[in-house]
Design a protein around this motif. Structure first.
Motif, PDB file in Angstrom:
ATOM      1  N   GLY A   1       3.808  -6.060 -11.691  1.00  0.00           N
ATOM      2  CA  GLY A   1       4.696  -6.030 -10.473  1.00  0.00           C
ATOM      3  C   GLY A   1       4.877  -4.352 -10.131  1.00  0.00           C
ATOM      4  N   TYR A   2       5.152  -3.529 -11.153  1.00  0.00           N
ATOM      5  CA  TYR A   2       5.162  -1.994 -11.109  1.00  0.00           C
ATOM      6  C   TYR A   2       3.848  -1.515 -10.212  1.00  0.00           C
ATOM      7  CZ  TYR A   2       9.847  -0.968 -12.923  1.00  0.00           C
ATOM      8  OH  TYR A   2      11.270  -0.952 -12.994  1.00  0.00           O
TER       9      TYR A   2
ATOM     10  N   VAL B   1       1.643  -3.381  -8.635  1.00  0.00           N
ATOM     11  CA  VAL B   1       1.372  -3.704  -7.494  1.00  0.00           C
ATOM     12  C   VAL B   1       2.277  -3.028  -6.351  1.00  0.00           C
ATOM     13  CG1 VAL B   1       1.326  -5.780  -5.731  1.00  0.00           C
ATOM     14  CG2 VAL B   1       0.337  -5.955  -8.075  1.00  0.00           C
ATOM     15  N   GLY B   2       3.378  -2.786  -6.815  1.00  0.00           N
ATOM     16  CA  GLY B   2       4.452  -2.159  -5.990  1.00  0.00           C
ATOM     17  C   GLY B   2       3.869  -0.492  -5.625  1.00  0.00           C
ATOM     18  N   ILE B   3       3.535   0.161  -6.552  1.00  0.00           N
ATOM     19  CA  ILE B   3       3.083   1.577  -6.426  1.00  0.00           C
ATOM     20  C   ILE B   3       1.647   1.682  -5.608  1.00  0.00           C
ATOM     21  CG2 ILE B   3       1.963   3.468  -7.701  1.00  0.00           C
ATOM     22  CD1 ILE B   3       3.989   2.939  -9.979  1.00  0.00           C
TER      23      ILE B   3
ATOM     24  N   GLY C   1       0.884  -0.713  -3.391  1.00  0.00           N
ATOM     25  CA  GLY C   1       1.649  -1.178  -1.958  1.00  0.00           C
ATOM     26  C   GLY C   1       2.419   0.105  -1.116  1.00  0.00           C
ATOM     27  N   LEU C   2       2.919   1.039  -2.152  1.00  0.00           N
ATOM     28  CA  LEU C   2       3.384   2.096  -1.505  1.00  0.00           C
ATOM     29  C   LEU C   2       2.581   3.084  -1.098  1.00  0.00           C
ATOM     30  CD1 LEU C   2       6.194   3.615  -0.940  1.00  0.00           C
ATOM     31  CD2 LEU C   2       6.043   4.587  -3.320  1.00  0.00           C
TER      32      LEU C   2
ATOM     33  N   TRP D   1       0.872   1.907   2.108  1.00  0.00           N
ATOM     34  CA  TRP D   1       1.856   2.019   3.219  1.00  0.00           C
ATOM     35  C   TRP D   1       1.755   3.454   3.576  1.00  0.00           C
ATOM     36  CZ3 TRP D   1       6.845   4.542   3.292  1.00  0.00           C
ATOM     37  CH2 TRP D   1       7.503   4.282   4.412  1.00  0.00           C
TER      38      TRP D   1
END
Length: 165
Positions: free
Chosen positions: A143-144, A146-148, A150-151, A154
């Motif tokens: 999750g970390y 994928v979140g990074i 995604g950031l 973005w």
């Protein structure tokens, strides 16, 4: 093309985690306790297999040379008599196979008339639970990542939109 490569890498990693457990790396762990007379403990690998017949050294605080050396039994356990010296701590260093090396400061326990085996089993269970890798830890790490990612995506899309205006 980049998205396809990213998802291929994620699926390969998940396949490796869930279907190829022997491919996972393993670490060496040890716990030790000292009651003023006997230093006891156990060493094991991350797959909970005992680190059998591994060498260990015992160091006293403030002394560079080991005061005792020994070898664990087939269950990875060790029990060795150590003369008590007040206001010192004992450090146990275990050297396992494939270059693994770990050290721990032995916990001081109180000497009691009852059997110390139950206390040792309890400490072993706690150490196993502490060192075990859980599924929620793996999913949290993914999750970390994928979140990074995604950031970063973005932020890159904002730069592209600002450049188009």
């Amino acid at each position: 093309m980049k998205i396809r490569s990213f998802f291929t890498a994620i699926l390969t990693a998940l396949f490796g985690i869930f279907y190829l457990p022997s491919a996972n790396a393993h670490a060496l762990y040890v716990f030790a306790q000292y009651d003023g007379q006997v230093l006891s403990g156990k060493s094991y690998y991350s797959d909970m297999a005992p680190a059998a017949a591994t060498y260990f050294e015992v160091f006293r605080s403030g002394i560079e040379e080991p005061i005792l050396t020994g070898k664990t039994d087939v269950l990875g356990a060790f029990n060795i008599a150590v003369p008590d010296a007040p206001n010192t701590t004992l450090k146990v260093v275990v050297e396992g196979e494939e270059g693994h090396k770990v050290s721990v400061v032995a916990d001081r326990t109180m000497v009691s008339n009852s059997s110390n085996d139950n206390f040792m089993l309890l400490r072993e269970d706690i150490a196993h639970l502490k060192d075990k890798i859980y599924l929620h830890d793996i999913l949290g790490g993914i999750g970390y990542i994928v979140g990074i990612a995604g950031l970063i995506a973005w932020l890159n899309s904002r730069k592209i939109k600002q450049g188009a205006k």
